[in-house]
Design an enzyme around this catalytic site. Structure first.
Site, short mmCIF file in Angstrom:
data_model
loop_
_atom_site.label_atom_id
_atom_site.label_comp_id
_atom_site.label_asym_id
_atom_site.label_seq_id
_atom_site.Cartn_x
_atom_site.Cartn_y
_atom_site.Cartn_z
N CYS A 51 0.96 -1.31 -0.07
CA CYS A 51 -0.06 0.15 -0.02
C CYS A 51 0.78 1.57 -0.11
CB CYS A 51 -1.05 0.07 1.28
SG CYS A 51 -1.72 1.64 1.53
N CYS A 54 0.35 3.18 3.46
CA CYS A 54 0.73 2.72 4.92
C CYS A 54 1.82 3.44 5.22
CB CYS A 54 0.90 1.06 4.75
SG CYS A 54 -0.90 0.34 5.01
N HIS A 114 -4.48 -0.05 7.83
CA HIS A 114 -4.89 -0.05 6.56
C HIS A 114 -6.23 -0.72 6.57
CE1 HIS A 114 -4.14 -0.79 2.28
NE2 HIS A 114 -4.97 -1.93 2.49
N ASN A 154 -12.93 10.69 -0.62
CA ASN A 154 -13.47 10.08 -1.90
C ASN A 154 -13.47 8.52 -1.50
OD1 ASN A 154 -14.96 10.00 -4.42
ND2 ASN A 154 -12.93 9.81 -5.44
N SER A 162 -8.63 5.16 -5.46
CA SER A 162 -7.66 4.34 -6.06
C SER A 162 -7.19 3.46 -4.87
CB SER A 162 -6.49 5.10 -6.71
OG SER A 162 -6.07 6.18 -5.71
N HIS A 165 -6.94 2.19 1.66
CA HIS A 165 -6.27 2.77 3.09
C HIS A 165 -7.17 4.16 3.33
CE1 HIS A 165 -2.96 3.02 5.91
NE2 HIS A 165 -3.48 4.24 5.99
N HIS A 167 -8.18 7.36 3.73
CA HIS A 167 -7.67 8.71 3.46
C HIS A 167 -8.68 9.68 3.09
CE1 HIS A 167 -7.63 6.79 -0.48
NE2 HIS A 167 -7.54 8.02 -0.74
N GLN A 169 -8.51 14.15 1.38
CA GLN A 169 -7.97 14.87 0.25
C GLN A 169 -7.87 16.43 0.61
OE1 GLN A 169 -6.81 14.31 -3.70
NE2 GLN A 169 -8.14 12.21 -3.62
P1 H2U Z 1 -7.98 8.62 -4.20
O1 H2U Z 1 -7.91 7.23 -4.22
O2 H2U Z 1 -9.34 9.27 -3.80
O3 H2U Z 1 -7.78 9.12 -5.67
O4 H2U Z 1 -6.76 9.27 -3.29
C1 H2U Z 1 -5.51 8.85 -3.38
C2 H2U Z 1 -4.67 9.94 -3.73
O5 H2U Z 1 -3.43 9.81 -3.30
C3 H2U Z 1 -4.60 10.30 -5.26
O6 H2U Z 1 -4.91 11.69 -5.53
C4 H2U Z 1 -2.43 10.40 -4.27
C5 H2U Z 1 -3.21 10.30 -5.59
O7 H2U Z 1 -2.84 11.15 -6.48
N1 H2U Z 1 -1.23 9.47 -4.22
C6 H2U Z 1 0.08 9.92 -3.77
O8 H2U Z 1 0.14 11.16 -4.00
N2 H2U Z 1 1.00 8.91 -4.17
C7 H2U Z 1 1.01 7.69 -4.18
O9 H2U Z 1 2.15 7.03 -4.09
C8 H2U Z 1 -0.06 7.12 -4.20
C9 H2U Z 1 -1.28 8.15 -4.25
ZN ZN Z 2 -2.32 1.00 3.68
#
Ligand code: H2U
Ligand code: ZN
Length: 348
Positions: A51, A54, A114, A154, A162, A165, A167, A169
């Site tokens: 992940c 994590c 996670h 989201n 995506s 975990h 999170h 934004q």
């Molecule tokens: P979403 O799953 O809602 O897209 O949020 C994950 C965010 O985390 C996404 O905006 C960022 C993605 O750009 N991200 C990073 O900045 N670094 C990473 O290594 C993985 C994901």
């Molecule tokens: Zn994780």
């Protein structure tokens, strides 16, 4: 024949935006069967070595997360907004209109765990998320180039998230987004007419009417708003008018953590699934000298309609003409209100 809101088609107005939604209750003639599909409980490990979010792991670009133990904030590696964009604009014949936008995007890991979500985290840990929202917002509010700070989550694959975990934004931008422009205008007009914030009056009205209330505590009320568009959309409103989340007292921050857990648990219990949604805090633009009427609040927009796998689509008439819903806001509120606040996965 007399008009019946629970039977006949009608349109309802959203006073926060001025937009309308069409409600067609007769399309759900049959009583709600409450069918829930048992989804194999997703068993995620507490720590996933693959992940990106994590603690202690490497992200996609090679940066290493700290060994964080509560919340963790980092600069989004694939940010939609960048701070080093030069000023520029296009204006041609009142037809082509564009402006450069600057800003910053951050990711907030809610917990090192996670396998958890807000619904499953202890209230004391959700309180740390609230504190992180407040401190991040405070920081961006000091930056003169930043005019609006959108804090959001989201959640769920169905929403295009995506990573499972837990999170959220933060997108902080030099421009004021359209939803905020609409809400500023509507709330200001209401305040000038009534000398009270729109949401102060709305809280009073909903507490009196009760039928759209989902859950409340000393400081917050959650309703399925009269004008809800998404089937189980909710609006989380501070009972006291505040422009920014930084105005919350310690007690209000505790209460926000409490109501967040209780609402998200109800959501998970609705279809016995980790309930997907997009949720976010709306507050006044950060450099505004005129914040009259602003009353911050949180929108939850979940896409699910009938079960863990049946999603509402915004297509056809809705995309081209007007959003529409079948199940009324009152029916949706009743369902959410009748659910347990003990998470379906917990042993209690
Ligand atoms: P979403 O799953 O809602 O897209 O949020 C994950 C965010 O985390 C996404 O905006 C960022 C993605 O750009 N991200 C990073 O900045 N670094 C990473 O290594 C993985 C994901
Ligand atoms: Zn994780």
């Amino acid at each position: 024949m007399t008009f019946d809101f629970n039977e006949h088609s009608h349109i309802r107005q959203n006073p926060l935006t001025g937009d309308w939604v069409m409600v067609s209750p007769h399309r759900t003639k049959r009583p709600w069967q409450g069918k829930t599909e048992e989804i194999a409980s997703d068993t995620r490990p507490q720590h996933d070595p693959t992940c990106y979010l994590c603690a202690g792991n490497s992200r996609a670009n090679g940066e290493v997360n700290s060994n964080y133990s509560d919340t963790y904030v980092f600069q989004n590696d694939f940010a939609a907004l960048q701070s080093d964009v030069p000023d520029g604009n296009i204006q041609k014949n009142n037809l082509l209109n564009a402006q450069s936008v600057k800003g910053e995007c951050r990711v907030i890991c809610f917990s090192p765990r996670h396998d958890l979500t807000l619904a499953e985290m202890p209230t004391s840990d959700i309180r740390k998320v609230v504190d992180t929202w407040v401190s991040e917002f405070e920081n961006f509010k000091q930056q003169k180039d930043i005019h609006y700070v959108q804090i959001f989550e989201n959640k769920g694959e169905i929403m295009g998230c995506s990573n499972p975990h837990p999170h959220g934004q933060i997108w902080a931008s030099s421009n004021i987004p359209v939803e905020i422009l609409k809400e500023s205008k509507q709330q200001k007009a209401y305040f000038q007419q009534h000398q009270q914030t729109l949401l102060t009056d709305y809280v009073q009205l909903e507490i009196a009417e009760k039928e759209r209330v989902v859950v409340e505590n000393d400081s917050f009320l959650v309703v399925v708003p009269f004008w809800a568009f998404w089937p189980f959309e909710t609006l989380l409103i501070p009972k006291r008018a505040m422009v920014y989340i930084t105005e919350m007292t310690e007690k209000e921050k505790d209460d926000l953590a409490d109501i967040t857990r209780r609402l998200t648990t109800r959501y998970d219990n609705l279809f016995n699934t980790s309930f997907p949604y997009s949720a976010g805090i709306h507050q006044a633009p950060t450099q505004a000298t005129d914040t009259e009427g602003w009353h911050w609040h949180i929108h939850f927009y979940p896409p699910l309609l009938r079960s863990a796998t049946v999603k509402k689509f915004m297509v056809g008439y809705e995309l081209l003409a007007n959003p529409q819903r079948d199940i009324t806001a009152e029916k949706a509120a009743e369902q959410l209100r009748n659910l347990s606040e003990i998470h379906y996965k917990s042993d209690n």
